[in-house]
Design an enzyme around this catalytic site. Structure first.
Site, mmCIF file in Angstrom:
data_model
loop_
_atom_site.group_PDB
_atom_site.id
_atom_site.type_symbol
_atom_site.label_atom_id
_atom_site.label_comp_id
_atom_site.label_asym_id
_atom_site.label_seq_id
_atom_site.Cartn_x
_atom_site.Cartn_y
_atom_site.Cartn_z
ATOM 1 N N TYR A 1 0.885 -1.308 0.117
ATOM 2 C CA TYR A 1 0.006 -0.109 0.161
ATOM 3 C C TYR A 1 0.980 1.272 -0.040
ATOM 4 C CZ TYR A 1 -4.636 -2.019 -0.049
ATOM 5 O OH TYR A 1 -5.857 -2.641 -0.027
ATOM 6 N N GLU B 1 -9.435 -6.564 4.130
ATOM 7 C CA GLU B 1 -8.603 -7.689 3.451
ATOM 8 C C GLU B 1 -7.998 -8.573 4.584
ATOM 9 O OE1 GLU B 1 -6.163 -5.453 0.843
ATOM 10 O OE2 GLU B 1 -7.609 -4.529 -0.085
#
Length: 406
Positions: A95, A137
């Site tokens: 990320y 997630e």
């Protein structure tokens, strides 16, 4: 939580990002792959070439900014994205690179309009949004791994049967190569293949809907051979599966994923599929036939003609043996043989007028799937029929999964 100044800047500039979303998406992926070319292994390269992922990214960035104080408002988008992230194996440590590159893309596209204050605000917003995605997630990874027969990452499956369903669709029956337990799934979900195609530098990731009911000793996917507009072969993975993969070969798949799932109620079920978009709906109708013998189902399928009509015989058998299941087919280009066949119901496309003549008069749940153009047409038809939006569910075989923004 984000401060009020950051929220104000992000929401006021979100429309600007929307206006330039296509360029931002294009520049983002260009920069990202230059920094980390191994990420080619995670992304659908065909969608990259078509510009679909770039457009989807731009929409997601704009939507997240617009709804930064209430991400629940775009939860369908978040759920769809996080399911796909889990399926392809996106990790938390990826990320920061994505965020850094996204801000670089915004600066390059907007130029001097992207002030330090604006970039700083979007940086904070990205971190806030990323934390939400990562948490969802991680829960999905845990759920997938801990369920009976579940696994993390990619698992080897053996092709035990390869069956032609029509001229251009073939089903692959898959059983775990390790002979261990098989995880359950919800009708409508998909498997994700990591394919190593001979001659290709990178692996290819593709999602294929599970096309049979859960509870079997196998998974089944049904794949259409893709061709370009000129009639030449296209679809790197689909053609490799059709041409090279045989019974006894092994393939790698991640665990079932997806948010397009069957509602387990007694409501009348209307399933509308176009082309290969019928595959998740096959899982749904087979599940009802196996587990809910009293539930009413209206199954509507669009195909070019009988030669391109997958599962034709199977659906005819289901309709003949289950009085609660009604099946209708629209052929856009029927052959002479089709005109007198039992499977033929309507010449032309699926539209509101024909649907009005075959759909139930009472409340029902509507599920549809197919190409983006097909789904836009069905969505419009259901609007004309005044079907409540909350009773409509759809799945897109494309990163651009929003049919309208009303």
């Amino acid at each position: 939580m984000l401060d009020s100044k950051t929220i104000e800047i992000v929401q006021s500039t979100a429309p600007v990002l929307k206006q330039h979303s296509e360029q931002i998406g294009k520049k983002f992926y260009e920069l990202l792959f230059a920094k980390a070319p191994d990420l080619y292994n995670l992304f659908n390269q065909t969608n990259q070439k078509r510009g679909l992922q770039q457009e989807a990214l731009g929409y997601a960035v704009y939507a997240a900014g617009e709804h930064i104080t209430n991400l629940d408002a775009i939860m369908p988008v978040i759920t769809r994205v996080t399911q796909k992230h889990r399926a392809i194996g996106v990790k938390p440590e990826q990320y920061p690179l994505v965020g850094e590159t996204l801000l670089e893309a915004v600066k390059e596209v907007l130029g001097s309009a992207a002030t330090d204050e604006i970039i700083g605000a979007w940086g904070k917003a990205y971190e806030y949004i990323a934390e939400a995605f990562i948490q969802i997630e991680q829960d999905l990874y845990k759920e997938s791994k801990e369920q009976a027969g579940g696994w993390e990452g990619f698992r080897s499956f053996t092709v035990t049967r390869k069956v032609a369903e029509s001229d251009d669709v073939t089903s692959f029956y898959l059983e775990p190569s390790d002979k261990q337990a098989l995880a359950g799934f919800e009708p409508g979900q998909y498997l994700t293949i990591k394919a190593q195609v001979p001659g290709e530098k990178y692996t290819h990731i593709r999602h294929y809907s599970l096309s049979d009911a859960p509870g079997k000793s196998y998974y089944r996917i049904s794949v259409k051979r893709e061709r370009s507009n000129e009639g030449k072969p296209a679809g790197i993975v689909s053609n490799d599966l059709h041409d090279r993969i045989q019974e006894g070969d092994s393939l790698l798949f991640s665990a079932p994923a997806g948010d397009f799932t069957l509602d387990h109620t007694d409501d009348h079920l209307v399933l509308i599929g176009g082309g290969i978009g019928v595959t998740p709906l096959m899982s749904m109708i087979n599940t009802v036939a196996d587990q809910s013998p009293g539930r009413e189902v209206t199954f509507v399928q669009a195909a070019a003609n009988g030669n391109n009509h997958p599962f034709k015989e199977h659906l005819a058998r289901l309709a003949n043996s289950h009085p609660n299941l009604r099946c209708f087919t629209a052929y856009s280009s029927p052959t002479e043989k089709d005109l007198g066949s039992e499977s033929f119901s309507h010449k032309g496309y699926v539209d509101a007028a024909w649907l009005r003549s075959i759909l139930p008069s009472g409340p029902a749940l509507y599920y549809f799937c197919g190409s983006v153009s097909f789904m836009k047409a069905i969505n419009q038809a259901l609007k004309e029929l005044e079907i409540p939006k909350e009773r409509i569910h759809y799945e897109a075989f494309s990163p651009i999964a929003i049919l309208d923004e009303e």
